[in-house]
Design an enzyme around this catalytic site. Structure first.
Site, PDB file in Angstrom:
ATOM      1  N   LYS A   1       2.482  -3.295   7.217  1.00 45.08           N
ATOM      2  CA  LYS A   1       2.673  -3.491   5.773  1.00 45.08           C
ATOM      3  C   LYS A   1       4.105  -3.105   5.376  1.00 45.08           C
ATOM      4  O   LYS A   1       4.722  -3.783   4.547  1.00 45.08           O
ATOM      5  CB  LYS A   1       1.665  -2.649   4.982  1.00 45.08           C
TER       6      LYS A   1
ATOM      7  N   TYR B   1      -1.341  -0.417  11.213  1.00 42.90           N
ATOM      8  CA  TYR B   1      -1.587  -1.088   9.919  1.00 42.90           C
ATOM      9  C   TYR B   1      -0.451  -0.816   8.942  1.00 42.90           C
ATOM     10  O   TYR B   1       0.160  -1.743   8.398  1.00 42.90           O
ATOM     11  CB  TYR B   1      -2.919  -0.610   9.323  1.00 42.90           C
TER      12      TYR B   1
ATOM     13  N   THR C   1       0.835  -1.210   0.000  1.00 39.89           N
ATOM     14  CA  THR C   1       0.000   0.000   0.000  1.00 39.89           C
ATOM     15  C   THR C   1       0.868   1.259   0.000  1.00 39.89           C
ATOM     16  O   THR C   1       1.998   1.238   0.512  1.00 39.89           O
ATOM     17  CB  THR C   1      -0.897  -0.006   1.263  1.00 39.89           C
ATOM     18  N   ASP C   2       0.313   2.340  -0.509  1.00 41.36           N
ATOM     19  CA  ASP C   2       1.038   3.626  -0.461  1.00 41.36           C
ATOM     20  C   ASP C   2       1.179   4.131   0.979  1.00 41.36           C
ATOM     21  O   ASP C   2       1.981   5.025   1.247  1.00 41.36           O
ATOM     22  CB  ASP C   2       0.342   4.678  -1.335  1.00 41.36           C
ATOM     23  N   GLU C   3       0.401   3.539   1.902  1.00 45.56           N
ATOM     24  CA  GLU C   3       0.440   4.035   3.285  1.00 45.56           C
ATOM     25  C   GLU C   3       1.788   3.772   3.953  1.00 45.56           C
ATOM     26  O   GLU C   3       2.106   4.371   4.980  1.00 45.56           O
ATOM     27  CB  GLU C   3      -0.724   3.444   4.101  1.00 45.56           C
TER      28      GLU C   3
HETATM   29  P1  NAD Z   1     -10.020  -6.879   2.961  1.00 41.88           P
HETATM   30  O1  NAD Z   1      -9.920  -6.585   4.411  1.00 41.88           O
HETATM   31  O2  NAD Z   1     -11.268  -6.552   2.213  1.00 41.88           O
HETATM   32  O3  NAD Z   1      -9.725  -8.425   2.697  1.00 41.88           O
HETATM   33  C1  NAD Z   1      -8.708  -9.121   3.349  1.00 41.88           C
HETATM   34  C2  NAD Z   1      -8.933 -10.611   3.130  1.00 41.88           C
HETATM   35  O4  NAD Z   1      -7.852 -11.315   3.767  1.00 41.88           O
HETATM   36  C3  NAD Z   1     -10.229 -11.130   3.763  1.00 41.88           C
HETATM   37  O5  NAD Z   1     -10.895 -11.995   2.862  1.00 41.88           O
HETATM   38  C4  NAD Z   1      -9.745 -11.898   4.989  1.00 41.88           C
HETATM   39  O6  NAD Z   1     -10.600 -12.981   5.339  1.00 41.88           O
HETATM   40  C5  NAD Z   1      -8.381 -12.375   4.530  1.00 41.88           C
HETATM   41  N1  NAD Z   1      -7.462 -12.651   5.648  1.00 41.88           N
HETATM   42  C6  NAD Z   1      -7.222 -11.849   6.722  1.00 41.88           C
HETATM   43  N2  NAD Z   1      -6.349 -12.453   7.538  1.00 41.88           N
HETATM   44  C7  NAD Z   1      -6.019 -13.646   6.974  1.00 41.88           C
HETATM   45  C8  NAD Z   1      -5.147 -14.700   7.328  1.00 41.88           C
HETATM   46  N3  NAD Z   1      -4.441 -14.658   8.475  1.00 41.88           N
HETATM   47  N4  NAD Z   1      -5.038 -15.762   6.520  1.00 41.88           N
HETATM   48  C9  NAD Z   1      -5.763 -15.829   5.358  1.00 41.88           C
HETATM   49  N5  NAD Z   1      -6.609 -14.866   4.984  1.00 41.88           N
HETATM   50  C10 NAD Z   1      -6.729 -13.775   5.770  1.00 41.88           C
HETATM   51  O7  NAD Z   1      -8.762  -6.116   2.312  1.00 41.88           O
HETATM   52  P2  NAD Z   1      -8.598  -5.432   0.887  1.00 41.88           P
HETATM   53  O8  NAD Z   1      -9.048  -4.032   0.972  1.00 41.88           O
HETATM   54  O9  NAD Z   1      -9.126  -6.332  -0.152  1.00 41.88           O
HETATM   55  O10 NAD Z   1      -7.003  -5.399   0.780  1.00 41.88           O
HETATM   56  C11 NAD Z   1      -6.284  -6.486   0.225  1.00 41.88           C
HETATM   57  C12 NAD Z   1      -4.797  -6.163   0.235  1.00 41.88           C
HETATM   58  O11 NAD Z   1      -4.562  -4.967  -0.505  1.00 41.88           O
HETATM   59  C13 NAD Z   1      -4.253  -5.907   1.639  1.00 41.88           C
HETATM   60  O12 NAD Z   1      -2.979  -6.507   1.720  1.00 41.88           O
HETATM   61  C14 NAD Z   1      -4.142  -4.392   1.740  1.00 41.88           C
HETATM   62  O13 NAD Z   1      -3.090  -4.031   2.587  1.00 41.88           O
HETATM   63  C15 NAD Z   1      -3.847  -4.030   0.296  1.00 41.88           C
HETATM   64  N6  NAD Z   1      -4.290  -2.699  -0.128  1.00 41.88           N
HETATM   65  C16 NAD Z   1      -5.580  -2.282   0.067  1.00 41.88           C
HETATM   66  C17 NAD Z   1      -5.987  -1.040  -0.399  1.00 41.88           C
HETATM   67  C18 NAD Z   1      -7.412  -0.563  -0.245  1.00 41.88           C
HETATM   68  O14 NAD Z   1      -7.725   0.587  -0.573  1.00 41.88           O
HETATM   69  N7  NAD Z   1      -8.346  -1.390   0.222  1.00 41.88           N
HETATM   70  C19 NAD Z   1      -5.067  -0.197  -1.069  1.00 41.88           C
HETATM   71  C20 NAD Z   1      -3.759  -0.653  -1.253  1.00 41.88           C
HETATM   72  C21 NAD Z   1      -3.388  -1.905  -0.790  1.00 41.88           C
HETATM   73  P1  TYD Z   2     -10.418   4.455   4.969  1.00 44.31           P
HETATM   74  O1  TYD Z   2     -11.440   4.047   3.968  1.00 44.31           O
HETATM   75  O2  TYD Z   2     -10.432   3.841   6.320  1.00 44.31           O
HETATM   76  O3  TYD Z   2      -9.005   4.246   4.244  1.00 44.31           O
HETATM   77  P2  TYD Z   2      -7.504   4.709   4.728  1.00 44.31           P
HETATM   78  O4  TYD Z   2      -7.540   5.176   6.107  1.00 44.31           O
HETATM   79  O5  TYD Z   2      -6.729   3.433   4.570  1.00 44.31           O
HETATM   80  O6  TYD Z   2      -7.106   5.770   3.740  1.00 44.31           O
HETATM   81  O7  TYD Z   2     -10.496   6.030   5.156  1.00 44.31           O
HETATM   82  C1  TYD Z   2     -10.353   6.906   4.048  1.00 44.31           C
HETATM   83  C2  TYD Z   2     -10.381   8.324   4.585  1.00 44.31           C
HETATM   84  O8  TYD Z   2     -11.690   8.603   5.108  1.00 44.31           O
HETATM   85  C3  TYD Z   2      -9.432   8.566   5.749  1.00 44.31           C
HETATM   86  O9  TYD Z   2      -8.887   9.881   5.641  1.00 44.31           O
HETATM   87  C4  TYD Z   2     -10.304   8.460   6.972  1.00 44.31           C
HETATM   88  C5  TYD Z   2     -11.639   8.964   6.488  1.00 44.31           C
HETATM   89  N1  TYD Z   2     -12.828   8.359   7.141  1.00 44.31           N
HETATM   90  C6  TYD Z   2     -13.828   9.187   7.665  1.00 44.31           C
HETATM   91  O10 TYD Z   2     -13.763  10.419   7.610  1.00 44.31           O
HETATM   92  N2  TYD Z   2     -14.911   8.588   8.254  1.00 44.31           N
HETATM   93  C7  TYD Z   2     -15.038   7.240   8.356  1.00 44.31           C
HETATM   94  O11 TYD Z   2     -16.054   6.760   8.953  1.00 44.31           O
HETATM   95  C8  TYD Z   2     -14.025   6.405   7.800  1.00 44.31           C
HETATM   96  C9  TYD Z   2     -14.111   4.918   7.878  1.00 44.31           C
HETATM   97  C10 TYD Z   2     -12.926   7.013   7.189  1.00 44.31           C
END
Ligand code: NAD
Ligand code: TYD
Length: 339
Positions: free
Chosen positions: A157, A153, A125-127
């Site tokens: 990562k 988090y 992630t970019d985070e």
């Molecule tokens: P999500 O929380 O929707 O899904 C995570 C999945 O992983 C779930 O199905 C969960 O059951 C499974 N999981 C959790 N712990 C596990 C374990 N110990 N063993 C096996 N499975 C397990 O997450 P997401 O938003 O789909 O993100 C997926 C990946 O992409 C993550 O690694 C996250 O860091 C990365 N990512 C997410 C975003 C975003 O905006 N959502 C952006 C950049 C990177």
């Molecule tokens: P989120 O979807 O949790 O993603 P991330 O923190 O990984 O970027 O949050 C996106 C942005 O929205 C973040 O700046 C936090 C804000 N946010 C709210 O203002 N209210 C909310 O209820 C949530 C979940 C997030």
């Protein structure tokens, strides 16, 4: 070609499975997922019966289960989406983030070394770069930006990323890493900003905006992320990190207002609540490396993507209403009850 996709019952992993089945119908896909609160097997219903797909319920931290699966499937490629992914939960309870996101990644890579897997791809992630100031639009995250994570988090990562690069250097494991900006689209769990605001607005519930809503995120439609990972698997250079993002920075408050407008809901639903601890101000990705090396460009702009996403949540009410129950309801009451 057999690919193990971990975390494939979650948001991006499930979209990736659907994308890969369209793009490479000849590949066998094996999904390993623990089905935590964020994993939803009903999402994978369209592929469950396919002979070229297998779902295995299991924990990436469980060494015996992982080795057994690798021995059975002899995967060519492993793509690791499995993670605890929600910043707010990591602030409440960091332990499981370190366990899954760091140690789980180690277990998977040990199995990759043992079974001579040809590619381990870490979805990061970019985070991991921390945040950027709001008043310096000229600054973007490049792959050379130092890791400077803010939340448990993002620290977990970043730790995993360091370990992935160390496994490449030490054991010669063929790895790649992608660092993507915030995703949105179908099947996102309604604890994240966009699906939370859509589902709350549809239920005429308050829309909790942290602080003043001025924090900026760089949004990418999930399918564009999936396509980028596929390109990295095909043509990415081993040992390299690729940033993924579509130059689409938006303030949270503007997203929430847009959702109200699209749904015909009053902005009076917007409620400003206590800010997140350590809240990152701004994320912004420089994607020029993946563009120059792999020709990747996003295909869905935000205007089209957010409408598609809202339409999807309107058409799949049962998917998210089922989720807004049980453990999630308790979490929501804990998180927002006193805020
Ligand atoms: P999500 O929380 O929707 O899904 C995570 C999945 O992983 C779930 O199905 C969960 O059951 C499974 N999981 C959790 N712990 C596990 C374990 N110990 N063993 C096996 N499975 C397990 O997450 P997401 O938003 O789909 O993100 C997926 C990946 O992409 C993550 O690694 C996250 O860091 C990365 N990512 C997410 C975003 C975003 O905006 N959502 C952006 C950049 C990177
Ligand atoms: P989120 O979807 O949790 O993603 P991330 O923190 O990984 O970027 O949050 C996106 C942005 O929205 C973040 O700046 C936090 C804000 N946010 C709210 O203002 N209210 C909310 O209820 C949530 C979940 C997030």
């Amino acid at each position: 070609m057999t690919i193990i996709v971990t975390g494939g019952a979650g948001f991006i992993g499930s979209n990736f499975i659907f994308y890969m089945r369209r793009a490479h119908p000849d590949h066998r896909i094996v999904c390993l997922d623990k089905l935590t609160y964020a994993g939803n097997l009903s999402t994978l219903a369209p592929v469950m019966e396919s002979p070229s797909f297998r779902f295995v319920k299991g924990d990436i931290c469980d060494r015996d289960a992982v080795e057994k699966l690798f021995a059975e499937e002899k995967p060519d490629t492993v793509v690791n989406f499995a993670a605890e992914s929600h910043v707010d939960r990591s602030i409440e309870d960091p332990g499981v983030f370190l366990q899954t996101n760091i140690l789980g990644t180690q277990v998977l890579m040990d199995a990759c070394v043992k079974f001579a897997v040809k590619r381990f791809h870490q979805v990061s992630t970019d985070e991991v770069y921390g945040d950027l100031p709001l008043d310096r639009p000229d600054l973007l995250f490049t792959e050379l930006t130092p890791l400077h994570a803010s939340s448990p988090y993002s620290a977990s990562k970043a730790s995993a990323d360091l370990l992935v690069l160390a496994y490449h250097r030490t054991y010669g494991l063929p790895v790649t890493i992608s660092r993507c900006s915030n995703n949105y689209g179908p099947y996102q769990f309604p604890e994240k900003l966009i699906p939370l605001m859509i589902s709350n607005a549809l239920n005429d519930k308050p829309l909790p905006v942290y602080g003043k809503g001025l924090n900026v995120r760089d949004w990418l439609y999930v399918e564009d992320h999936c396509k980028a990972v596929d390109l990295i698997l095909q043509n990415g250079r081993v040992g390299e990190v690729y940033n993924i993002g579509g130059h689409n920075e938006m303030r949270n408050i503007d997203i929430v207002r847009l959702i109200c407008k699209e749904l015909g809901k009053s902005e009076r639903l917007i409620t400003y609540v206590t800010d997140r601890k350590g809240h990152d101000l701004r994320y912004a990705i420089d994607p020029s490396k993946i563009h120059a090396e792999l020709g990747w460009l996003p295909e869905t702009d935000f205007e089209a993507g957010i409408v598609k996403t809202i339409q999807w949540y309107l058409a799949h009410r049962e998917w998210w209403e089922e989720i807004i129950s049980g453990e999630y309801r308790e979490y929501y009451a804990r998180m927002y009850g006193e805020r």
